[in-house]
Write a protein that holds these residues in place. Structure first.
Motif, short mmCIF file in Angstrom:
data_model
loop_
_atom_site.label_atom_id
_atom_site.label_comp_id
_atom_site.label_asym_id
_atom_site.label_seq_id
_atom_site.Cartn_x
_atom_site.Cartn_y
_atom_site.Cartn_z
N VAL A 148 39.57 38.79 4.55
CA VAL A 148 39.17 38.02 3.37
C VAL A 148 37.87 38.63 2.85
O VAL A 148 36.88 38.70 3.58
N THR A 149 37.89 39.09 1.62
CA THR A 149 36.72 39.76 1.06
C THR A 149 35.73 38.74 0.51
O THR A 149 36.06 37.58 0.26
N GLY A 150 34.49 39.22 0.29
CA GLY A 150 33.43 38.36 -0.24
C GLY A 150 32.15 38.55 0.56
O GLY A 150 32.13 39.25 1.59
N PRO A 151 31.05 37.94 0.10
CA PRO A 151 29.77 38.08 0.81
C PRO A 151 29.83 37.42 2.18
O PRO A 151 30.41 36.35 2.35
N THR A 152 29.24 38.08 3.16
CA THR A 152 29.25 37.57 4.53
C THR A 152 27.88 37.05 4.92
O THR A 152 26.85 37.49 4.41
N LEU A 153 27.87 36.09 5.84
CA LEU A 153 26.64 35.50 6.35
C LEU A 153 26.74 35.39 7.86
O LEU A 153 27.66 34.76 8.38
N SER A 154 25.80 36.02 8.54
CA SER A 154 25.74 35.93 10.01
C SER A 154 24.61 34.97 10.38
O SER A 154 23.45 35.23 10.07
N ALA A 155 24.95 33.87 11.02
CA ALA A 155 23.95 32.87 11.42
C ALA A 155 24.36 32.27 12.75
O ALA A 155 25.53 31.93 12.97
N LEU A 156 23.38 32.15 13.64
CA LEU A 156 23.64 31.69 15.00
C LEU A 156 22.50 30.79 15.46
O LEU A 156 21.32 31.09 15.20
N THR A 157 22.80 29.68 16.11
CA THR A 157 21.78 28.77 16.63
C THR A 157 22.03 28.49 18.11
O THR A 157 23.18 28.51 18.57
N VAL A 158 20.93 28.23 18.82
CA VAL A 158 20.97 27.78 20.22
C VAL A 158 20.53 26.32 20.24
O VAL A 158 19.47 25.98 19.72
N GLU A 159 21.34 25.46 20.84
CA GLU A 159 21.06 24.03 20.79
C GLU A 159 21.26 23.39 22.17
O GLU A 159 21.89 23.97 23.05
N SER A 160 20.68 22.18 22.32
CA SER A 160 20.90 21.33 23.50
C SER A 160 20.56 22.04 24.81
O SER A 160 21.33 21.98 25.78
N VAL A 161 19.41 22.71 24.87
CA VAL A 161 18.99 23.36 26.10
C VAL A 161 18.45 22.31 27.06
O VAL A 161 17.64 21.45 26.68
N SER A 162 18.88 22.34 28.31
CA SER A 162 18.41 21.42 29.32
C SER A 162 18.44 22.10 30.68
O SER A 162 19.24 23.01 30.91
N VAL A 163 17.54 21.66 31.57
CA VAL A 163 17.47 22.19 32.93
C VAL A 163 17.45 21.00 33.89
O VAL A 163 16.62 20.10 33.75
N ARG A 164 18.35 21.00 34.86
CA ARG A 164 18.45 19.91 35.83
C ARG A 164 18.51 20.48 37.24
O ARG A 164 19.12 21.52 37.47
N ALA A 165 17.87 19.76 38.16
CA ALA A 165 17.92 20.16 39.57
C ALA A 165 19.34 20.05 40.09
O ALA A 165 20.08 19.12 39.76
N SER A 166 19.72 21.01 40.94
CA SER A 166 21.05 21.02 41.52
C SER A 166 20.96 21.65 42.91
O SER A 166 20.81 22.87 43.04
N GLY A 167 21.05 20.80 43.95
CA GLY A 167 20.93 21.31 45.31
C GLY A 167 19.55 21.90 45.55
O GLY A 167 18.52 21.26 45.30
N ASP A 168 19.52 23.14 46.04
CA ASP A 168 18.25 23.83 46.28
C ASP A 168 17.76 24.57 45.05
O ASP A 168 16.70 25.19 45.09
N GLY A 169 18.51 24.55 43.95
CA GLY A 169 18.12 25.26 42.73
C GLY A 169 18.20 24.37 41.52
O GLY A 169 17.86 23.18 41.57
#
Length: 331
Positions: A148-169
């Motif tokens: 499909v022809t036409g102008p292209t847009l490249s856009a990327l986001t990183v969302e909902s980052v979280s860190v939780r304890a799990s066992g020894d790590g």
């Protein structure tokens, strides 16, 4: 011997299938003994060694693209082939969903691809699937590539980052979202910095598969050697072709249970001690204010002054009595 096609759309079919009596071409790709499916040569020519192995169509949103599928039957008996499109959804329309191909005959079946007006520019892929003899019979698949022809847009986001304890790590979770109109192949890097410096560095690496426009993918990464006692900041960075870039962070504080309990006890003791100190200080202020208020009352000042004056008058009277005999002697 002519053949007939049973069109699914009746008289409204865009084009009718055509048949040409000829020997089966040597370049056909038979799915099984008896018949084969391939893109039809242009201009009604016979298939040859230079024929295309797949369909390639290109057009802007809102356009209708057309092409033809060739079905060859080199056998000595009539074959009924069923056709359907896959991968492109409702975009692909075949002139007939089922075609009877007589012996030693080649049939050309037209089809169209309608590009929706709101389609995002970029590449699409699908196929025309041909089969005969039921679900277990011979099957052939001809790829269909659409751009499909036409102008292209490249856009990327990183969302909902979280860190939780799990066992020894710990476990790092995040989401990648394609906000553009092209398929992206993200590369993700993870880094964590603690109080004393860097504690984790994972270089950018490609993720399996592509991320289509509008899609969101949830990901999880294990962190087996996460620090046991530290306050860290975890950053997830994603990049992709076309200059797409996204980044997000999350905090993580790792405290062992024993240290946490001791810290809680100390905090509770400090809180209780501080409250007792404040209460004692408040009582002392109240007591001092009461004493100062009693000494400054006006009635107490007036009562004390006459007592001192009366004491002075008594001393003067006594002195005068002692001098009276002297006065009498002089008289």
């Amino acid at each position: 011997m002519p053949f007939r096609t049973r069109a699914a759309v009746g008289a409204a079919v865009l084009a009718t299938a055509t048949a040409v009596l000829c020997p089966a071409p040597a370049v056909a790709r038979p799915a099984a003994p008896g018949w084969s499916a391939a893109p039809a040569p242009g201009g009604g020519a016979r298939p040859g060694a230079q024929d295309r192995p797949y369909f390639y169509l290109e057009g802007a949103p809102g356009t209708v693209l057309s092409d033809r599928l060739s079905l060859a039957n080199p056998s000595g008996r009539t074959v009924t082939v069923r056709l359907r499109g896959s991968g492109t959804g409702s975009w692909l329309r075949l002139a007939a969903p089922e075609v009877r191909v007589p012996a030693r005959t080649r049939a050309a079946v037209p089809f169209t691809v309608t590009v929706p007006r709101g389609a995002a520019p970029g590449s699409r892929s699908g196929a025309i699937v041909a089969s005969s003899g039921g679900t277990t019979g011979p099957r052939d698949r001809v790829p269909v590539h659409l751009r499909v022809t036409g102008p292209t847009l490249s856009a990327l986001t990183v969302e909902s980052v979280s860190v939780r304890a799990s066992g020894d790590g710990a476990v790092i979770r995040y989401a990648l979202v394609n906000r553009g109109n092209t398929v992206l192949r993200p590369r993700v890097a993870v880094r964590a910095d603690g109080v004393l410096g860097e504690v984790l560095r994972r270089p950018a690496r490609s993720l399996p598969g592509g991320l289509r426009p509008g899609r969101r993918v949830e990901r999880t990464e294990k962190w087996p050697d996460a620090p046991g006692l530290d306050a860290v900041k975890v950053a997830v960075t994603a990049t992709a072709e076309g200059g797409a870039y996204g980044s997000a962070t999350a905090g993580y504080t790792a405290i062992p249970w024993g240290a946490a309990a001791a810290a809680a006890a100390v905090a509770a003791a400090l809180a209780v001690g501080g409250r007792v100190f404040l209460l004692r200080k408040r009582r002392a202020r109240r007591a001092g204010g009461a004493e100062r208020g009693a000494g400054d009352r006006p009635g107490a000042a007036r009562t004390g002054a006459p007592e001192r004056e009366l004491a002075g008058t008594g001393a003067g009277t006594g002195t005068g009595s002692e001098s009276a005999p002297g006065s009498g002697a002089r008289a």
